[in-house]
Scaffold this active site. Sequence first.
Site, PDB file in Angstrom:
ATOM      1  CG  HIS A 109      20.029  17.651  19.654  1.00  0.00           C
ATOM      2  ND1 HIS A 109      21.174  16.983  19.335  1.00  0.00           N
ATOM      3  CD2 HIS A 109      19.016  16.858  19.233  1.00  0.00           C
ATOM      4  CE1 HIS A 109      20.879  15.832  18.749  1.00  0.00           C
ATOM      5  NE2 HIS A 109      19.556  15.730  18.686  1.00  0.00           N
ATOM      6  CD  GLU A 110      15.329  17.368  20.091  1.00  0.00           C
ATOM      7  OE1 GLU A 110      14.864  17.119  18.959  1.00  0.00           O
ATOM      8  OE2 GLU A 110      15.989  16.534  20.752  1.00  0.00           O
ATOM      9  CG  HIS A 138      16.623  17.040  15.061  1.00  0.00           C
ATOM     10  ND1 HIS A 138      17.191  16.185  14.164  1.00  0.00           N
ATOM     11  CD2 HIS A 138      16.981  16.561  16.291  1.00  0.00           C
ATOM     12  CE1 HIS A 138      17.870  15.230  14.818  1.00  0.00           C
ATOM     13  NE2 HIS A 138      17.759  15.446  16.106  1.00  0.00           N
ATOM     14  CD  GLU A 158      20.819  12.902  16.244  1.00  0.00           C
ATOM     15  OE1 GLU A 158      19.628  12.897  15.873  1.00  0.00           O
ATOM     16  OE2 GLU A 158      21.161  13.269  17.377  1.00  0.00           O
TER      17      GLU A 158
END
Length: 504
Positions: A266-267, A270, A296
């Site tokens: 997820h990160e 980003h 997101e």
Amino acid sequence: MNQYYTRLLPYLERNQAYQTALALLSWDAETLAPPAASDYTAKSIGILSEEAYHILTGDEVQTLLKKLDTKKKQETLTVSERAVVRLLQKEFEKLSCIPAKEYREFSELCANAQSVYCRAKQNASFEDFAPTLEQLIAYKRRFASYRAKKQDNLYDILLNDYEEGFTTKVLDDFFIRLRDTVVPLIKKVVSQKDSIPKEYNSRRFPIEQQRSFCRFLSGYLGFDFNRGVIAESEHPFTTSFHNHDVRITNHFYENNLESGIFSVIHETGHALYEMGVDDTITGTPAGSAISMGMHESQSRFYENMIGRSREFWEPLFPKLKETYPDTLSDVSLEDFISGINKAEPGPIRVEADELTYPLHILIRYELEKEIFNGTCNVSELPNLWNRKYEEYLGITPKSSAEGILQDIHWSMADFGYFPSYAIGSAVAAQIYNYMEQQIPLADYLKSGNMVPIREYLRDNIHKYGAVYPTNELLKKMTGEEFNPDYYIRYLTEKYTALYHELRS
Ligand code: ZN
């Protein structure tokens, strides 16, 4: 280059320097700073924020923005310069109506509020946080009212700061559709909940091995260690000073294999967005992601559409088993894929699966609307929270620590932020649907070739930073503006299939 624009540049550079210092302080507070530092750091944050405020709201910037605000002058600017002016103008309007003293007091309050919140959460005592929360709400209410025109809804003003154009009207429609789709799906899945065993996930996975596998995974996805670092914090997050210094964190639990893996995916999603911004806009207001929702969308695209697919794990699963040869010896790729896609209602948003996740956001959205419409008091929030969890997810949080106090955002005065998480998931599904038709996504994943996927996203989204607003960017890429149909369909098809497989 336009002379007025040239004269703006030193102010942009100074602002960037202050913003970097502020971001560095909050990065430090979350990763390494000792607990006793917080009150003193809060004071420095107050002072630096006030300085940054003066840079952006000073007479010279105001004069230059006015000079640039004519059609003729705009024509002499490049597309990115026009975006810089537009974003600066927006920031100027947001800040200049707030008196400097109030702004500084508010910044200090925010910096302090986080330690008050952390202590309240540790003690599972909402009452300890309530007075600070009331103050934060009062500030945000007042700041929004400074900008409000007669008929404006205060919460719409806050929402607009995170995602332009996504008013309560747009979001109400979106969330009602989501609720009507997801709640019945959850009921079906819950009735089959024991059909997917995933006991393996809570075996013992030494932190050192997790750390090294997750670092490998981040690099595999394209994280550039020359321009980024990975640290650890209570909750994983990403911060970017500019596209040459992007930082992410992770958190490891010895008895949870998935947590660290999906957080790092997820990160990294980003981080790839921020690292992919074009160098021509580095350090300007356009040199970062356009919005929280778009941000997101990138993290969720990687986490869910890519990271939970069988194709992604085909080349990677042997490496995961090698990392834990004894612990995972009896787990097949099929078991693992079912396990990482299993849906199960729980009280914690950040641990939620893909299906139940949007309901956590819906609940926070409904509460924020009530707060800013003035239909509920702070003291009523915990009960309201628990009732909604019962209604939508069929669970009651055991304490406020796993209920209303679970997330840090309100202590940072980030009201209006939460909907971006759901918008992001919907945008991710829209992008995924489009990309599947444009490039052989599944083949790239199976062969472990992440480069074309990353390059595609960079060329169509990342490199533009904040040059184009979300809807314009989506239209440029996929041919249409935000359309939640793809997300609704994606969730329905995915979990209906899972449900049917379970029945057979
Ligand atoms: Zn995120």
